[in-house]
Write a protein that holds these residues in place. Structure first.
Motif, PDB file in Angstrom:
ATOM      1  N   TYR A  10       0.912  -1.297  -0.072  1.00 44.88           N
ATOM      2  CA  TYR A  10      -0.033   0.169  -0.045  1.00 44.88           C
ATOM      3  C   TYR A  10       0.943   1.205   0.160  1.00 44.88           C
ATOM      4  N   THR A  11       1.987   1.310   0.712  1.00 48.16           N
ATOM      5  CA  THR A  11       3.020   2.451   0.702  1.00 48.16           C
ATOM      6  C   THR A  11       3.685   2.553  -0.621  1.00 48.16           C
ATOM      7  N   LYS A  61      15.699  19.188   9.222  1.00 45.44           N
ATOM      8  CA  LYS A  61      15.584  19.571  10.722  1.00 45.44           C
ATOM      9  C   LYS A  61      14.047  19.120  11.209  1.00 45.44           C
ATOM     10  N   LEU A  62      13.313  19.233  10.349  1.00 41.55           N
ATOM     11  CA  LEU A  62      11.787  18.844  10.678  1.00 41.55           C
ATOM     12  C   LEU A  62      11.833  17.594  10.540  1.00 41.55           C
ATOM     13  N   THR A  63      12.335  16.723   9.550  1.00 37.60           N
ATOM     14  CA  THR A  63      12.514  15.205   9.864  1.00 37.60           C
ATOM     15  C   THR A  63      12.825  14.842  11.096  1.00 37.60           C
ATOM     16  N   TYR A  64      14.108  15.315  11.321  1.00 35.29           N
ATOM     17  CA  TYR A  64      14.760  15.166  12.560  1.00 35.29           C
ATOM     18  C   TYR A  64      13.651  14.913  13.851  1.00 35.29           C
ATOM     19  N   ARG A 399       8.813   9.962   6.157  1.00 39.02           N
ATOM     20  CA  ARG A 399       7.807  10.389   6.662  1.00 39.02           C
ATOM     21  C   ARG A 399       6.588   9.524   6.608  1.00 39.02           C
ATOM     22  N   SER A 400       6.430   8.552   5.613  1.00 33.77           N
ATOM     23  CA  SER A 400       5.337   7.921   5.201  1.00 33.77           C
ATOM     24  C   SER A 400       5.139   6.743   6.247  1.00 33.77           C
ATOM     25  N   PRO A 529       1.987  15.691   8.512  1.00 37.85           N
ATOM     26  CA  PRO A 529       1.418  14.699   9.595  1.00 37.85           C
ATOM     27  C   PRO A 529       2.822  15.104  10.857  1.00 37.85           C
ATOM     28  N   ALA A 530       2.489  15.423  11.923  1.00 38.36           N
ATOM     29  CA  ALA A 530       3.447  15.471  13.048  1.00 38.36           C
ATOM     30  C   ALA A 530       2.639  15.894  14.328  1.00 38.36           C
TER      31      ALA A 530
END
Length: 542
Positions: A10-11, A61-64, A399-400, A529-530
């Motif tokens: 599905y991903t 930085k956001l992903t971290y 992120r998924s 999403p976060a």
């Protein structure tokens, strides 16, 4: 990604493009190894800490920040593996698996072979689930009899389908779309599928029924999770994980009750201006009807794709332009209607967002207004929109794999509330229905905390709802059982919605006269999403 074939398929439409080849065919399994999980999480956090944060790009930085928060929250949940319940009435495996299998995409003949191999794994997967439930029972953490009965009913409905099982018809439909297959090959695959359903999938459900009936009565706790050892701590973790809110349970409870009071005041004000507002016809359950405002505006509930298109058009004033994708509306099979939610959106693969599917449960959408707001929640400007919009912006596949349901469901609930004002209803009527919808969901959310954190009994819950004019004790008992089977479920919708409202208030205060709804929506959607403290940091505070 390769630990679960359904999740992988599905991903990713093409796993090989991400260097995933020869992945095992498996549903995964249920682990109770707290020590192993803690070690894995500690190792991941240690590896993450070796990156020099200040040297990263803003995107990284956001992903971290998200990955660090995700791992730290998971650490809090590691001691509570046996508290988790995979057999919830609405979100449980027994209800979701048939739909996931029915929608499993066949891009080529290899997908068909993988799918059939996966079906053969169903007994082993359910045996792992049964072992997990037995260990829960041995630890005094098994589900109450009311949940057992509901799950057994769902499984029995699936088993009773026999030759009319929709896993047979949907398989034939998907197979027919693969070009170049001869009639003989198709018949052989159809026969193999029939054998797998009859000899693997259905027996797995029958084994689960037998195991649950044998374990029935093992669930000594017939009230909220706070009555389990360390139950309040577990529920606090669930609330943090599922809402993404940085607030404590007590702070969330105050936020909910403040909104309930605000909605009540708004409803009273609207009705004082026009006492007949609530009784004025809106949309009939059996159109055509001259009083149906939706039909008067050429909105037909028998054409849901038309409603989706209308919602997409009407959303354009306050929301950024969506990607160009297609959407198909399907209906939940009749046999599964009592057990599935009013609607749900099937998230497409991150490398192919072009085709999207929304399932509608016709038994739960009795009039056009309900269908209109449901399609807003699942479609535009809700799940379909937020998913495809973010996929177009996001360049980080990692992120998924995260599941921030407070953001995802909170946004869809926010979109649903906005949709009342996109409907053809007069402004005051739209406001009345929106406030009533918010109030109703708020009462469910308050009851979730009351039952699982404050320890409400059924009489306590009856008294709570009676204070708001809801006095049907049978209905309240059903609500109690539903909340009992899935702690925190209503909070991710309602608290997520309230957190978006709080972010909007904050943005309006910061931007003043420069505030723009479209810019605000773009900012929070671009973050994706976060947890909400991270959304605030990247979308509002800077």
């Amino acid at each position: 990604m390769a630990a679960n074939t359904i999740g992988l398929h599905y991903t990713l439409k093409d796993p090989s493009a991400y260097d995933i080849v020869q992945a095992p065919v498996t549903y995964g399994s249920f682990s109770t190894n707290t020590t192993g999980m803690m070690a894995s999480l500690e190792n991941s956090l240690s590896a993450l800490s070796h990156y020099h944060y200040e040297d990263l790009t803003d995107e990284n930085k956001l992903t971290y920040d998200i990955l660090e928060s995700y791992l730290q929250t998971a650490q809090k949940g590691a001691p509570y593996l046996l508290y988790e319940e995979p057999l919830g009435e609405i979100t449980g495996i027994q209800a979701q698996l048939p739909v996931l299998l029915a929608e499993y995409p066949f891009h080529d003949i290899k997908d068909v072979d993988t799918y059939l191999s996966l079906l053969s794994c169903t007994p082993d997967y359910f045996n792992s689930l049964i072992s997990f439930e037995k260990e829960k029972a041995d630890s005094g953490l098994f589900i109450p009899d009311s949940t057992v009965d509901a799950v057994v009913d769902q499984c029995s409905s699936f088993v009773d389908m026999k030759d009319s099982n929709y896993l047979l018809t949907t398989f034939d439909e998907r197979l027919s779309k693969i070009p170049g297959l001869s009639s003989t090959v198709k018949r052989n695959y159809q026969k193999k599928n029939q054998e797998m359903i009859a000899n693997a999938v259905v027996p797995a459900y029958e084994s689960l029924i037998d195991a649950l009936l044998e374990l029935r009565g093992s669930g000594k706790n017939k009230k909220g999770v706070c009555y389990f050892p360390n139950g309040k701590e577990y529920y606090s973790y669930v609330v943090e994980r599922d809402t993404g809110s940085p607030r404590s349970v007590s702070e969330i409870k105050k936020l909910i009750h403040d909104q309930i009071s605000s909605d009540l005041l708004s409803i009273q004000t609207l009705l004082s201006k026009d006492p007949e507002l609530a009784s004025r016809p809106v949309s009939a359950e059996a159109p055509p009807d001259k009083s149906d405002i939706f039909l008067q505006n050429q909105i037909d509930r028998n054409q849901p794709e038309q409603i989706l298109t209308l919602l997409e058009q009407k959303s354009s004033a306050a929301f950024p332009a969506p990607p160009d994708v297609t959407a198909q509306v399907k209906y939940v099979p009749n046999a599964m209607e009592p057990y599935l939610s009013p609607a749900f959106y099937m998230i497409p693969a991150i490398d192919d967002q072009s085709e999207n599917v929304i399932y509608i449960n016709q038994s739960r959408n009795v009039d056009t207004l309900k269908l209109f707001t449901t399609l807003a929640h699942e479609g535009y400007p809700g799940h379909l929109y937020q998913t495809t919009y973010f996929a177009e912006k996001n360049t980080e596949p990692l992120r998924s794999i995260f599941n921030f349901s407070g953001y995802v469901e909170g946004w869809a609930t926010y979109a649903e509330m906005c949709s009342y004002y996109l409907s053809p209803l007069p402004k005051d009527q739209a406001a009345l229905f929106q406030k009533n919808g918010s109030l109703t969901l708020g009462l469910y959310a308050a009851a979730d905390i009351g039952i699982h954190y404050d320890g409400w009994s059924v009489p306590d819950t009856v008294r709570f709802f009676s204070d708001y004019g809801i006095k049907d004790t049978d209905a309240i008992q059903e609500i109690y059982n539903l909340i009992l089977s899935d702690p925190g479920n209503y909070l991710k919708y309602y608290v997520g919605y309230l957190e978006f409202m709080e972010l909007k208030k904050k943005a309006m205060k910061i931007d003043g006269d420069e505030f723009s709804q479209k810019n605000f929506h773009r900012a929070v959607l671009d973050v994706g999403p976060a947890p909400f403290d991270i959304v605030s940091k990247y979308a509002v505070d800077r």
